[in-house]
Motif scaffolding. Structure first.
Motif, PDB file in Angstrom:
ATOM      1  N   GLN A  26       1.744   0.150  -3.915  1.00  0.00           N
ATOM      2  CA  GLN A  26       2.641  -0.465  -4.893  1.00  0.00           C
ATOM      3  C   GLN A  26       1.865  -1.444  -5.780  1.00  0.00           C
ATOM      4  O   GLN A  26       2.022  -1.459  -6.998  1.00  0.00           O
ATOM      5  N   TRP A  74       1.395  -1.228  -9.844  1.00  0.00           N
ATOM      6  CA  TRP A  74       1.695  -2.300 -10.797  1.00  0.00           C
ATOM      7  C   TRP A  74       0.467  -2.642 -11.625  1.00  0.00           C
ATOM      8  O   TRP A  74       0.536  -2.825 -12.828  1.00  0.00           O
ATOM      9  N   THR A  75      -0.660  -2.736 -10.927  1.00  0.00           N
ATOM     10  CA  THR A  75      -1.888  -3.126 -11.617  1.00  0.00           C
ATOM     11  C   THR A  75      -2.206  -2.153 -12.749  1.00  0.00           C
ATOM     12  O   THR A  75      -2.499  -2.554 -13.870  1.00  0.00           O
ATOM     13  N   GLN A  96      -0.177  -0.036 -14.184  1.00  0.00           N
ATOM     14  CA  GLN A  96       0.854  -0.091 -15.232  1.00  0.00           C
ATOM     15  C   GLN A  96       0.571  -1.240 -16.193  1.00  0.00           C
ATOM     16  O   GLN A  96       0.649  -1.083 -17.417  1.00  0.00           O
ATOM     17  N   ARG A 116       6.192  -9.279 -15.176  1.00  0.00           N
ATOM     18  CA  ARG A 116       5.033  -8.464 -15.579  1.00  0.00           C
ATOM     19  C   ARG A 116       4.835  -8.451 -17.089  1.00  0.00           C
ATOM     20  O   ARG A 116       3.700  -8.499 -17.548  1.00  0.00           O
ATOM     21  N   GLN A 147       5.713 -12.426  -9.055  1.00  0.00           N
ATOM     22  CA  GLN A 147       5.604 -11.035  -9.502  1.00  0.00           C
ATOM     23  C   GLN A 147       4.151 -10.632  -9.725  1.00  0.00           C
ATOM     24  O   GLN A 147       3.865  -9.495 -10.040  1.00  0.00           O
ATOM     25  N   THR A 197      -1.486  -8.353  -7.962  1.00  0.00           N
ATOM     26  CA  THR A 197      -2.210  -7.196  -8.499  1.00  0.00           C
ATOM     27  C   THR A 197      -3.470  -7.010  -7.659  1.00  0.00           C
ATOM     28  O   THR A 197      -3.785  -7.842  -6.811  1.00  0.00           O
TER      29      THR A 197
END
Ligand SMILES: Nc1ncnc2c1ncn2[C@@H]1O[C@H](COP(=O)(O)OP(=O)(O)O)[C@@H](O)[C@H]1O
Ligand SMILES: [Mg+2]
Lengths: 344, 300
Positions: free
Chosen positions: B81, B85-86, B88, B169, B251, B254
């Protein structure tokens, strides 16, 4: 076919005029050269016709339609640049087809017309190459094919051949001319090369500091230059200045006459170097001293000192194999009919 | 064929004796490669070694060797996950930089500003010369709830709800775009300014409107600049930890922050090193994919 008309075009940059009151007519299907020294405003004029520059005054019409306010992309022109300006990331076919695509011509019809255009510029079989794989001359042919394939109303060329070497330039001149005759597009050709202008054009417009000083057929301008600038820029000329008395001017005791001289006025007369003979057979005669003889095989160019101390240039055919030695005193003569009254 | 001393390749001539050319070549290259060895491969090699250790090699703990550090994606599945995120965030940052950077460079290079182009270029480069922490913290002032952005919005629309988006983010992406946009502007500016004006004019004379010129001439011809800029941005952004930490708050987990934590709070250097090398592998794979595209463009 479409004629191009310029009426009262003016343009200046930062207050200094670059073009002043240009009014010219380029007849439908004609080949016109804009000839002038560097900085005389040739490119600016061509770019006004293309639509890249909006003139401050005046009107541009193409085929009877006023296009002064119409953007470049809507003018239906073909343009050829000195730097070729091919799209380096597209092959020859895509380069030539670019304008067709903008007009909705695609697929087999586009392919047929691209092949036809490449045939006309004598480059069949080069369609899949990239521009960098072609020589300068070949690149310029592609640029021409790209400019004509859309059937433009007017073809504009800004010194398209000046990046090529002399031999190739002459070859391309012949091809450009026959291409233009074949498709009959109104063509405006910018050059600073007088020989190019003379050999290619139906008419030549001579620009000097943003004005058209003379326009006409090459022979008409060459034989009857209107100004000293036109006489010097198109070909070589010798000049004599003096006061008209009794239908002739007097230069250091030599009388030089010409048709239609205005009595009692200071005038400048021009005579072409090849009209002068090295003997006393014609009515206008001067004594001159040979300074230098330039031997070029079939002909000779003599640089001489005239009666008023002015430099004279004389072309002679090498028909008898005689070369006058430096310092020789000779009598030069030429017909009064070939003596031209020019504006100072 | 003569191969006399006068016609051989240039060789260093020391004390009248000729040395073979390879000696000279080696001597000339030695400082550069030596420096490369010391500055890059030595620390990198040490890190690579660390990544196979069981514990940080400082202190008295017994050190063993293991592949376990590389299994983190299986032992701690939430890392997937984090990686997602990283990437993205990195893709969004690179994309936004590409679009805005290209347009900014285009405006700069083709606006006919002349000499004042340099003033604008320097303005765009300013983030480069500001301290990263200051740059990032200044954004927290702007985008926090009740911050500068809210003040402006509520001045125009007094009834409006807060638009503050600190600790999200998008906030991370904003901070990253601000910091890395100059790379894209520079590489695109260089690529665009080499395009001859006559090429654009030729397209126009053939009937092309601005969108055709943009899509078929300018973007393809400036592609090397776009790709170079994207690589220059993507690589550091995947490993960034300051922006996620400060602007992402809770949030902001990363790969970059996880790696940083491993080295600092966690005092688990082997874990950090292993994660770094996995990230490096992914980045190199992306590089390899694009190098073909770059080479093809370079040939034009
Ligand atoms: N964009 C411009 N800004 C300022 N001066 C210009 C510009 N374009 C042309 N000029 C000036 O206008 C004059 C004519 O230029 P140009 O039309 O290019 O001449 P030519 O093509 O005959 O060499 C030159 O003196 C040139 O310096
Ligand atoms: Mg010019």
């Amino acid at each position: 076919m479409s004629d191009v008309k310029l009426t009262g075009i003016a343009k200046s940059y930062g207050g200094s005029p670059v073009l002043t009151d240009i009014t010219v007519d380029f007849p439908s299907g004609s080949f016109t050269s804009l000839l002038g020294p560097s900085g005389s405003g040739k490119t600016t004029l061509l770019r006004i016709i293309a639509g890249f520059i909006t003139p401050e005054a005046g009107q541009v019409t193409i085929g009877g339609e006023d296009v002064t306010r119409i953007p470049v992309w809507a003018r239906n022109i073909g343009m050829v640049f000195q730097s070729y300006a091919l799209f380096p990331h597209m092959n020859v076919r895509d380069n030539v087809a670019f304008g067709l695509g903008r007009r909705g011509v695609k697929g087999a019809e586009a392919k047929r017309r691209v092949d036809e255009a490449l045939e006309m510029v004598r480059l069949p079989g080069f369609a899949e190459r990239l521009p960098k794989q072609l020589s300068g001359g070949q690149q310029q042919r592609v640029a021409m094919a790209r400019a004509i394939v859309t059937g433009p109303k007017v073809l504009l060329l800004d010194e398209p051949l000046s990046a090529l070497d002399r031999r190739l330039r002459q070859e391309m001149q012949v091809e450009l001319l026959s291409l233009q005759r074949e498709i009959g597009v109104t063509t405006i050709f910018v050059t600073h090369d007088q020989e190019e202008a003379l050999t290619l054009s139906d008419q030549v417009a001579i620009l000097d500091r943003g004005r058209i000083v003379q326009m006409g057929a090459p022979a008409a301008i060459y034989e009857r230059p209107a100004t000293r600038f036109a006489a010097e820029f198109l070909g070589d000329a010798n000049f004599f200045a003096g006061l008209v008395e009794g239908g002739a001017i007097t230069v250091a005791a030599h009388r030089i006459s010409a048709p239609g001289l205005p009595e009692g006025r200071e005038v400048t007369l021009a005579v072409r170097p090849e009209k002068i003979s090295l003997d006393a057979t014609h009515e206008n005669q001067v004594r001159a001293k040979v300074l230098n003889a330039i031997y070029a095989g079939a002909n000779l160019t003599y640089l001489m000192e005239g009666p008023g101390g002015q430099r004279l240039k004389v072309f002679a055919q090498n028909s008898d194999g005689v070369i006058l030695p430096n310092g020789a005193e000779v009598t030069l003569s030429w017909p009064a009919a070939h003596t031209i009254l020019v504006e100072g | 064929m003569s191969a006399g001393p006068a016609t051989t390749a240039p060789a260093l001539n020391m004390g009248g004796r000729r040395l073979p050319p390879w000696v000279a070549t080696t001597a000339l290259l030695l400082p550069a490669y030596g420096w490369l060895m010391i500055a890059i491969f030595l620390p990198l090699g040490a890190m690579f070694l660390f990544s196979f250790m069981t514990a940080t090699p400082i202190g008295t703990k017994e050190i063993g060797y293991t592949f376990d550090q590389y299994k983190i994606f299986f032992t701690q599945p939430y890392m997937w996950q984090v990686a997602s995120w990283t990437f993205q965030i990195a893709f969004a940052t690179t994309l936004i930089c590409a679009v805005t950077g290209f347009l900014a460079a285009l405006a700069l290079a083709r606006s006919g500003l002349g000499r004042s182009q340099w003033v604008f270029l320097i303005l765009i480069l300013l983030p480069f010369w500001t301290n990263g922490l200051v740059r990032i913290f200044s954004w927290t002032m702007v985008i926090r709830e009740g911050g500068f952005l809210d003040a402006v919005v509520q001045f125009i629309l007094p009834e409006a709800a807060s638009v503050g988006f600190l600790y999200s983010r998008p906030a991370i992406v904003l901070g990253l775009v601000h910091g890395y946009l100059p790379y894209m502007v520079l590489t695109c500016y260089i690529a665009i300014s080499t395009i001859d004006d006559a090429i654009v004019e030729a397209a126009e004379s053939l009937g092309a409107r601005w969108w055709t010129i943009l899509g078929r001439i300018l973007i393809p011809m400036a592609a090397p600049g776009l790709i170079a800029g994207s690589v220059l941005i993507f690589v550091p952004v995947v490993g960034a930890f300051m922006e996620p930490r400060i602007l992402g708050g809770p949030q902001g987990v990363t790969l970059g922050t996880v790696i940083e934590d491993s080295f600092t709070q966690g005092f688990n250097w082997p874990q950090g090193a292993a994660l770094s090398f996995m990230l490096l592998a992914v980045v190199l794979a992306i590089f390899a994919t694009f190098s073909g595209v770059l080479r093809r463009n370079a040939e034009l």
